[in-house]
Design a protein around this motif. Structure first.
Motif, PDB file in Angstrom:
ATOM      1  N   ASN A  77      -7.044   0.480   3.090  1.00  0.00           N
ATOM      2  CA  ASN A  77      -5.854   0.163   3.869  1.00  0.00           C
ATOM      3  C   ASN A  77      -5.739   1.241   4.947  1.00  0.00           C
TER       4      ASN A  77
ATOM      5  N   GLY B 134      -6.720   0.977  -2.431  1.00  0.00           N
ATOM      6  CA  GLY B 134      -6.033   0.163  -3.417  1.00  0.00           C
ATOM      7  C   GLY B 134      -7.009  -0.615  -4.269  1.00  0.00           C
TER       8      GLY B 134
ATOM      9  N   ASP C 189       2.004   3.929  -6.289  1.00  0.00           N
ATOM     10  CA  ASP C 189       1.795   2.493  -6.068  1.00  0.00           C
ATOM     11  C   ASP C 189       0.546   2.351  -5.201  1.00  0.00           C
TER      12      ASP C 189
ATOM     13  N   ASP D 274      -2.212   6.346  -3.185  1.00  0.00           N
ATOM     14  CA  ASP D 274      -0.844   6.717  -3.548  1.00  0.00           C
ATOM     15  C   ASP D 274      -0.668   6.272  -4.992  1.00  0.00           C
TER      16      ASP D 274
ATOM     17  N   ASP E 270       2.151   0.666   3.072  1.00  0.00           N
ATOM     18  CA  ASP E 270       2.606   1.690   4.013  1.00  0.00           C
ATOM     19  C   ASP E 270       2.253   3.110   3.585  1.00  0.00           C
ATOM     20  N   THR E 271       1.654   3.264   2.392  1.00  0.00           N
ATOM     21  CA  THR E 271       1.405   4.630   1.919  1.00  0.00           C
ATOM     22  C   THR E 271       0.026   4.865   1.321  1.00  0.00           C
ATOM     23  N   SER E 272      -0.639   3.835   0.825  1.00  0.00           N
ATOM     24  CA  SER E 272      -1.877   4.052   0.072  1.00  0.00           C
ATOM     25  C   SER E 272      -3.102   3.623   0.855  1.00  0.00           C
TER      26      SER E 272
ATOM     27  N   ASN F 162      -1.093  -0.016  -4.292  1.00  0.00           N
ATOM     28  CA  ASN F 162      -1.134  -1.184  -3.410  1.00  0.00           C
ATOM     29  C   ASN F 162       0.025  -1.218  -2.418  1.00  0.00           C
ATOM     30  N   ASN F 163       0.643  -0.070  -2.171  1.00  0.00           N
ATOM     31  CA  ASN F 163       1.714   0.007  -1.178  1.00  0.00           C
ATOM     32  C   ASN F 163       1.082   0.003   0.213  1.00  0.00           C
TER      33      ASN F 163
END
Length: 403
Positions: free
Chosen positions: A313, A353, A343, A340, A348-350, A345-346
Motif C-alpha cells: 500500500n 498488508g 491494523d 501498522d 491510510d497507515t499500513s 489493512n488500514n
C-alpha cells in the motif's frame, strides 16, 4: 447661391447672439469654507472583491515497470497515485511498461525526462531494476525530487551508499507479508508440497522467497506436522513478469507445479497468473490453490482458489514524501516501512498488508491471524540456527539477522 449663403450666415450669427444673451457663462465663485468639526465623516471607496491566486498544482510523475492495470505490482503503484491526487489535489503523469521488452532503446532516466517536460516536480521509479537509472536521473536533475521504490542508494548501512540529496528510497517490509503467505500455504496444502513462482534473482527476491519458506515452516510445525514432510520449491522465471522468448513462461511453470503434486503455488512475480492455472485445474477436479501478490484486490482474479494476498500500500509513505517536497521539509532517507500492526489493512497507515483469501478455510484464517499477532509481538523467524541452501551456516543458534 452666394446671396443665399450670406443670408444663412447672418441668420446663424443672430442665433448665436440670442443664445448667448439667454444663457451666458456664470461668474466664477469661491468654494465655501467648511468647518472641519462639522465635516461629514470620510468614507472609503468600497473594496473590490479579489481572490487569492490559486496555489500551483503539484505534478508528480510515475514510471511503472509493467502495465498500470496488471492486477499486481504496477497497479498498486498506479492506485497509490490516484490516492495522492485525492488527498493532495496533486496531478499524476505516468508511463507504464517501462522495461526493455516494451520500450527497447530507451532507459528509465530518459523516460523520466519526458515526465519532467510535462511538469513533474517529483518522479517515482517503481522497480528495482530502475535503481541505476534513478541515480543517474537524480544526479542530472538536482531540482527534481526522486523516489526509488525499493533500492538502497541512500541507506548509510548499504553496500552502495552515496549522498543524493534529492533521492529517497521507499520500500515496505514485505518479509512479514510473505511469512503470512507461507503460513496460509502450509495450513492449506494436503500434499505438503508448496511451489514458489520466483521472478529474477536479487537480494530482495531471495529474501522474500526465504521469508515465505520460513513462514510456511513455522506454521507447518505449529500445526503438529513432521518438519520433514514439508517440501518448498522455488522456480525463477527470470524477470518480474513473462517476456516471451526471454523468461520462462509463468503460466507453464505454475502448471508444472500443480500437475506434479504441488497443490499450493505462491506468486512472487508481478501478476497472479498462478491463480488462473489453479482455477482451471480445480474445475477439472484437482485441488489447487494459490497465493497472489502485490495488489490488495489480486484475489479477484480467481477468488475460488485464492487463499490470500500479501500486498503493498504505497499511498501513506508517498503522501508523506510528496507533502515534504511541497512544504520544504524534504530529507533524503531510506525508508523500510513495517506494517501498522494495530491494523495491517488500514489504507491510510499500513504500507504492508495481508488479506485472507476467500478459499482459505475458517480455521486456517484464524491461525494466520494469530501468526500475524505473533509477528506483531516480536517473533523473528530470521533467527538461528539457519543455514544457506548449500548447507553453509547463515545464523548460529540464538543469532538474529540484522537488516
Amino acid at each position: 447661391m452666394r446671396k443665399n449663403f450670406a443670408r444663412l450666415a447672418m441668420f446663424a450669427l443672430a442665433l448665436m447672439l440670442v443664445l448667448s444673451a439667454c444663457g451666458g457663462t456664470p461668474a466664477a465663485t469661491e468654494a465655501p469654507v467648511v468647518d472641519a468639526t462639522e465635516a461629514p465623516a470620510m468614507t472609503e471607496a468600497p473594496a473590490v472583491a479579489t481572490e487569492a491566486p490559486a496555489a500551483e498544482q503539484f505534478v508528480f510523475g510515475l514510471l511503472m515497470v509493467g502495465p498500470y492495470n496488471d492486477n499486481g505490482w504496477s497497479q498498486a503503484h498506479y492506485e497509490a497515485g490516484l490516492y495522492l491526487e485525492e488527498k493532495l489535489g496533486a496531478k499524476m503523469v505516468y508511463l507504464d511498461k517501462v522495461n526493455p521488452a516494451d520500450r527497447p532503446g530507451t532507459t528509465p532516466d530518459q523516460l523520466a525526462e519526458e515526465l519532467v517536460a510535462q511538469g513533474a516536480k517529483l518522479v517515482i521509479f517503481n522497480s528495482d531494476d530502475m535503481k541505476d537509472a534513478s541515480t543517474t536521473f537524480a544526479k542530472a536533475n538536482p531540482d527534481v525530487f526522486v523516489i526509488m521504490a525499493s533500492g538502497d542508494q541512500v541507506w548509510p548501512e548499504g553496500n552502495i551508499y552515496e549522498e543524493i540529496p534529492n533521492l529517497t528510497n521507499i520500500m515496505g517490509r514485505m518479509e512479514y507479508g510473505k511469512m503470512m503467505a507461507g503460513c496460509a500455504a502450509a495450513l492449506t496444502t494436503d500434499t505438503g508440497k508448496i511451489g514458489y513462482l520466483g521472478p529474477l534473482i536479487n537480494d530482495e527476491t531471495r529474501r522474500l522467497a526465504a521469508s515465505a519458506y520460513l513462514g510456511a515452516k513455522h506454521c507447518w510445525e505449529q500445526a503438529g506436522n513432521d518438519p520433514a514432510g514439508l517440501e518448498f520449491k522455488v522456480t525463477w522465471i527470470g524477470f518480474w513478469f513473462n517476456i516471451p522468448g526471454v523468461t520462462l513462461d509463468p503460466v507453464q511453470v505454475s502448471n508444472d507445479f500443480y500437475t506434479t503434486g504441488y497443490d499450493v503455488v505462491i506468486s512472487g512475480i508481478d501478476n497472479p497468473v498462478n491463480l488462473g492455472e489453479a482455477q482451471k485445474l480445480m474445475s477439472e477436479g484437482t485441488p489447487s490453490y494459490g497465493v497472489a501478490y502485490d495488489y490488495v484486490a489480486a484475489c479477484d482474479a480467481a477468488p475460488e482458489v485464492c487463499i490470500g494476498v500479501p500486498y503493498f500500500n504505497w499511498g501513506p509513505e508517498y503522501l508523506k514524501a510528496i507533502s515534504s517536497a511541497q512544504d520544504g521539509t524534504w530529507e533524503s532517507q531510506f525508508i523500510w516501512a513495517s506494517p501498522d500492526w494495530a491494523d495491517i489493512n488500514n489504507p491510510d497507515t499500513s504500507t504492508v498488508g495481508f488479506v485472507n483469501g476467500p478459499a482459505l478455510s475458517e480455521d486456517a484464517a484464524a491461525a494466520v491471524d494469530a501468526f500475524a499477532d505473533e509477528l506483531a509481538g516480536g517473533l523473528n523467524l530470521f533467527a538461528g540456527p539457519l543455514n544457506f541452501q548449500d548447507g553453509t551456516p547463515y545464523l548460529a543458534d540464538g543469532e538474529e539477522a540484522t537488516d
